[in-house]
Write a protein that holds these residues in place. Structure first.
Motif, PDB file in Angstrom:
ATOM      1  N   THR A 107      37.690  -3.412 -14.521  1.00 39.91           N
ATOM      2  CA  THR A 107      36.550  -3.362 -13.594  1.00 39.91           C
ATOM      3  C   THR A 107      35.299  -2.812 -14.276  1.00 39.91           C
ATOM      4  O   THR A 107      35.355  -2.313 -15.405  1.00 39.91           O
ATOM      5  CB  THR A 107      36.873  -2.412 -12.425  1.00 39.91           C
ATOM      6  OG1 THR A 107      37.056  -1.098 -12.970  1.00 39.91           O
ATOM      7  CG2 THR A 107      38.093  -2.853 -11.666  1.00 39.91           C
ATOM      8  N   GLY A 108      34.204  -2.849 -13.522  1.00 38.37           N
ATOM      9  CA  GLY A 108      32.966  -2.283 -14.020  1.00 38.37           C
ATOM     10  C   GLY A 108      33.075  -0.778 -14.220  1.00 38.37           C
ATOM     11  O   GLY A 108      32.667  -0.233 -15.257  1.00 38.37           O
ATOM     12  N   ALA A 109      33.631  -0.099 -13.213  1.00 37.98           N
ATOM     13  CA  ALA A 109      33.741   1.366 -13.316  1.00 37.98           C
ATOM     14  C   ALA A 109      34.564   1.756 -14.541  1.00 37.98           C
ATOM     15  O   ALA A 109      34.217   2.700 -15.261  1.00 37.98           O
ATOM     16  CB  ALA A 109      34.372   1.929 -12.047  1.00 37.98           C
ATOM     17  N   VAL A 132      32.492   1.525 -17.614  1.00 40.95           N
ATOM     18  CA  VAL A 132      31.624   2.704 -17.750  1.00 40.95           C
ATOM     19  C   VAL A 132      32.449   3.904 -18.234  1.00 40.95           C
ATOM     20  O   VAL A 132      32.032   4.635 -19.147  1.00 40.95           O
ATOM     21  CB  VAL A 132      30.899   3.016 -16.418  1.00 40.95           C
ATOM     22  CG1 VAL A 132      30.210   4.370 -16.466  1.00 40.95           C
ATOM     23  CG2 VAL A 132      29.893   1.911 -16.107  1.00 40.95           C
ATOM     24  N   PHE A 136      23.576   3.478 -10.225  1.00 44.70           N
ATOM     25  CA  PHE A 136      24.939   3.210  -9.765  1.00 44.70           C
ATOM     26  C   PHE A 136      25.757   2.747 -10.957  1.00 44.70           C
ATOM     27  O   PHE A 136      25.477   1.721 -11.563  1.00 44.70           O
ATOM     28  CB  PHE A 136      24.986   2.140  -8.666  1.00 44.70           C
ATOM     29  CG  PHE A 136      26.370   2.005  -8.080  1.00 44.70           C
ATOM     30  CD1 PHE A 136      26.783   2.796  -7.018  1.00 44.70           C
ATOM     31  CD2 PHE A 136      27.286   1.106  -8.618  1.00 44.70           C
ATOM     32  CE1 PHE A 136      28.081   2.710  -6.498  1.00 44.70           C
ATOM     33  CE2 PHE A 136      28.580   1.008  -8.099  1.00 44.70           C
ATOM     34  CZ  PHE A 136      28.977   1.806  -7.038  1.00 44.70           C
ATOM     35  N   HIS A 137      26.802   3.534 -11.296  1.00 45.36           N
ATOM     36  CA  HIS A 137      27.639   3.171 -12.436  1.00 45.36           C
ATOM     37  C   HIS A 137      29.105   3.023 -12.053  1.00 45.36           C
ATOM     38  O   HIS A 137      29.948   2.865 -12.937  1.00 45.36           O
ATOM     39  CB  HIS A 137      27.477   4.213 -13.550  1.00 45.36           C
ATOM     40  CG  HIS A 137      26.081   4.272 -14.098  1.00 45.36           C
ATOM     41  ND1 HIS A 137      25.489   3.198 -14.728  1.00 45.36           N
ATOM     42  CD2 HIS A 137      25.141   5.265 -14.067  1.00 45.36           C
ATOM     43  CE1 HIS A 137      24.259   3.524 -15.099  1.00 45.36           C
ATOM     44  NE2 HIS A 137      24.015   4.765 -14.696  1.00 45.36           N
ATOM     45  N   GLY A 138      29.428   3.106 -10.750  1.00 44.07           N
ATOM     46  CA  GLY A 138      30.812   2.915 -10.340  1.00 44.07           C
ATOM     47  C   GLY A 138      31.346   4.111  -9.584  1.00 44.07           C
ATOM     48  O   GLY A 138      30.664   5.129  -9.444  1.00 44.07           O
ATOM     49  N   GLU A 167      20.646   1.647 -16.158  1.00 46.11           N
ATOM     50  CA  GLU A 167      20.536   0.219 -15.839  1.00 46.11           C
ATOM     51  C   GLU A 167      19.054  -0.132 -16.024  1.00 46.11           C
ATOM     52  O   GLU A 167      18.200   0.547 -15.438  1.00 46.11           O
ATOM     53  CB  GLU A 167      20.883  -0.056 -14.375  1.00 46.11           C
ATOM     54  CG  GLU A 167      22.255   0.363 -13.913  1.00 46.11           C
ATOM     55  CD  GLU A 167      22.247   0.704 -12.421  1.00 46.11           C
ATOM     56  OE1 GLU A 167      22.510  -0.183 -11.600  1.00 46.11           O
ATOM     57  OE2 GLU A 167      21.978   1.870 -12.071  1.00 46.11           O
ATOM     58  N   ASP A 217      23.971  -0.121 -18.885  1.00 44.43           N
ATOM     59  CA  ASP A 217      24.935  -0.680 -17.941  1.00 44.43           C
ATOM     60  C   ASP A 217      24.435  -2.056 -17.493  1.00 44.43           C
ATOM     61  O   ASP A 217      23.459  -2.165 -16.749  1.00 44.43           O
ATOM     62  CB  ASP A 217      25.085   0.279 -16.747  1.00 44.43           C
ATOM     63  CG  ASP A 217      26.142  -0.188 -15.760  1.00 44.43           C
ATOM     64  OD1 ASP A 217      26.492  -1.369 -15.779  1.00 44.43           O
ATOM     65  OD2 ASP A 217      26.598   0.654 -14.951  1.00 44.43           O
ATOM     66  N   ILE A 270      26.414  -4.284 -15.942  1.00 42.37           N
ATOM     67  CA  ILE A 270      27.473  -4.804 -15.075  1.00 42.37           C
ATOM     68  C   ILE A 270      26.913  -5.723 -13.997  1.00 42.37           C
ATOM     69  O   ILE A 270      27.504  -6.757 -13.686  1.00 42.37           O
ATOM     70  CB  ILE A 270      28.290  -3.619 -14.513  1.00 42.37           C
ATOM     71  CG1 ILE A 270      29.149  -3.064 -15.660  1.00 42.37           C
ATOM     72  CG2 ILE A 270      29.151  -4.019 -13.315  1.00 42.37           C
ATOM     73  CD1 ILE A 270      29.725  -1.690 -15.428  1.00 42.37           C
ATOM     74  N   GLN A 271      25.773  -5.372 -13.423  1.00 42.56           N
ATOM     75  CA  GLN A 271      25.178  -6.249 -12.406  1.00 42.56           C
ATOM     76  C   GLN A 271      24.103  -7.157 -13.013  1.00 42.56           C
ATOM     77  O   GLN A 271      23.948  -8.314 -12.627  1.00 42.56           O
ATOM     78  CB  GLN A 271      24.575  -5.410 -11.268  1.00 42.56           C
ATOM     79  CG  GLN A 271      24.099  -6.254 -10.125  1.00 42.56           C
ATOM     80  CD  GLN A 271      24.189  -5.595  -8.756  1.00 42.56           C
ATOM     81  OE1 GLN A 271      23.711  -6.143  -7.796  1.00 42.56           O
ATOM     82  NE2 GLN A 271      24.804  -4.458  -8.605  1.00 42.56           N
ATOM     83  N   LYS A 293      31.762  -7.765 -13.460  1.00 47.29           N
ATOM     84  CA  LYS A 293      31.333  -8.707 -12.417  1.00 47.29           C
ATOM     85  C   LYS A 293      31.353 -10.166 -12.891  1.00 47.29           C
ATOM     86  O   LYS A 293      32.406 -10.784 -12.897  1.00 47.29           O
ATOM     87  CB  LYS A 293      29.939  -8.324 -11.924  1.00 47.29           C
ATOM     88  CG  LYS A 293      29.924  -7.023 -11.093  1.00 47.29           C
ATOM     89  CD  LYS A 293      28.582  -6.835 -10.456  1.00 47.29           C
ATOM     90  CE  LYS A 293      28.462  -5.517  -9.713  1.00 47.29           C
ATOM     91  NZ  LYS A 293      29.084  -5.506  -8.410  1.00 47.29           N
TER      92      LYS A 293
END
Ligand SMILES: Cc1ncc(COP(=O)(O)O)c(C=O)c1O
Length: 401
Positions: free
Chosen positions: A108-110, A113, A136-138, A195, A228, A230-231, A257
């Motif tokens: 996962t993303g979390a 991280v 937001f990092h998870g 981010e 980050d 991820i998004q 993601k």
């Protein structure tokens, strides 16, 4: 109605998490999702940026078919090798600046991280880490420490040693040099994580100067800059990675993601290079997801979806800015590529607009305090964009100020 029954059962057996509205997914085609009642929805959030090429793409279906009868479609991928993981790692290195050439695949993303910050701690020792306001990092405890998006996400959960600096969206922000000032006041951290375009925190676009300052300061004091992605990564902003808009090269990035699996992509310097320092049973072992992730990158390349993200993204932004001129409840339109935030004058709009849109067959999601994210699949056409924007405008038009 099937969907009502399923939601009722979910409320009985499943722990409440972050459900936005009662969408019960059955299938998907292109930019549309079909629910279990047979209703079609135009997807303007791509499952929180996780489905960049929409649904039912024939090349993805072929990849999934390849695994029928394979048997060992999921293995302990960091204890035993599989070709899909190696191919994906190689491709990630190919689409990333040359200094980022070591890959850890995870779920996962979390988790991405968690592992990125572990890389930093391994090299720099258990010093504090630094992240930004609204980040937001998870939701795992390490990643959550560096998250600063909503109070409900953190209440009563313990944290590791850290400091939060202001995320600056303007070059003339007095705190634009916050990291350097923190170091002069306190200590040199193990890392800084950021981010470039905040996701859950409100689709806030960092100022170029802010990101460049983070790069300069982390180089000066010898600790890693972790971005980050991820998004914002894998083409969402019209480039493979959002940091490419900033003319810098980070030391470590995280992806997940759209990639279908999590990944840390690091420079050699921060590769722990010590067997057992990091690992996970399923990490790098979900062979279907790994193969779909690789195919996703290939499709983004050969369907020229980075260009499409830029082109349609600019078109959507233009229409939204026109709406901002017409409706005072819109206070800002911002973003890059197909990662666009529409900010409203009141928090309530962020909550009610997605609910009304859902009834009208459009899938939207809020973020930050007052923002709605517009993040359709990268395959979206101008006609589909117009269809969604017409629904969006029709809702806004009828809202009381
Ligand atoms: C920037 C960012 N980092 C980390 C995460 C956590 O990813 P996951 O939900 O896969 O754990 C998210 C999820 O929204 C995200 O947007």
């Amino acid at each position: 109605m099937r969907s009502k029954d399923i939601v009722k059962k979910a409320k009985k057996f499943c722990i409440e998490t972050t459900f936005a509205y009662p969408l019960v997914v059955k299938s998907g085609y292109g930019c549309y999702i079909e629910d279990v009642n047979g209703k079609l929805y135009l997807d303007f959030n791509s499952n929180v940026c996780s489905c960049p090429i929409g649904y039912n793409h024939p090349e993805i279906i072929d990849v999934i078919r390849r695994f029928v009868g394979v048997g060992a479609h999921k293995i302990a991928g960091q204890d035993f090798y599989n070709e899909e993981a190696v191919e994906l790692a190689e491709e990630l290195v190919r689409i990333t600046p040359r200094n980022l050439n070591r890959v850890l695949l995870i779920n996962t993303g979390a988790e991405a991280v968690e592992n990125a910050i572990k890389f930093a701690f391994r090299k720099k020792g258990p010093l504090p880490g630094v992240s930004c306001t609204n980040a937001f990092h998870g939701r795992t405890l390490g990643a959550l420490t560096f998250t600063d998006s909503k109070a409900v996400q953190k209440k009563n959960y313990p944290e590791i040693n850290h400091e939060i600096i202001k995320f600056c969206t303007r070059g003339n922000d007095p705190e634009i040099n916050g990291l350097e000032e923190l170091i002069e006041r306190e200590w040199i951290p193990a890392f800084v994580i950021v981010e470039c375009i905040q996701g859950e925190g409100g689709y806030n676009v960092a100022s170029k100067k802010f990101i460049k300052n983070l790069r300069k300061t982390s180089k000066k004091y010898g600790f890693p800059l972790i971005i980050d992605e991820i998004q914002s990564g894998l083409g969402r902003t019209g480039k493979w990675w959002s940091f490419e808009h900033y003319g810098i090269k980070p030391d470590i990035i995280t992806s997940a993601k759209a990639l279908q699996v999590g990944a840390v992509i690091s420079s050699k310097e921060y590769d722990p290079r010590e067997p057992g320092a990091v690992s996970s049973t399923w990490g790098g072992g979900g062979r279907i997801d790994l193969a779909v992730g690789l195919k996703t990158i290939e499709i983004i390349k050969h369907e020229k979806l980075l260009d499409n993200a830029r082109k349609i993204g600019n078109y959507i932004k233009k229409r939204l800015k026109e709406m901002k001129n017409r409706y005072q409840i819109i206070t800002d339109v911002r973003g890059l590529g197909l990662m666009i935030g529409v900010e409203f004058s009141k928090e309530i709009y962020k909550d009610i607009i997605p609910k009304i849109a859902f009834k009208k067959g459009l899938l939207l999601l809020g973020c930050g305090r007052k923002t709605i994210r517009i993040a359709p699949p990268l395959i979206i056409t101008k006609e589909e964009a117009d269809k969604g924007l017409d629904i969006f405008e029709d809702i806004i038009k009828h809202l009381k100020r």
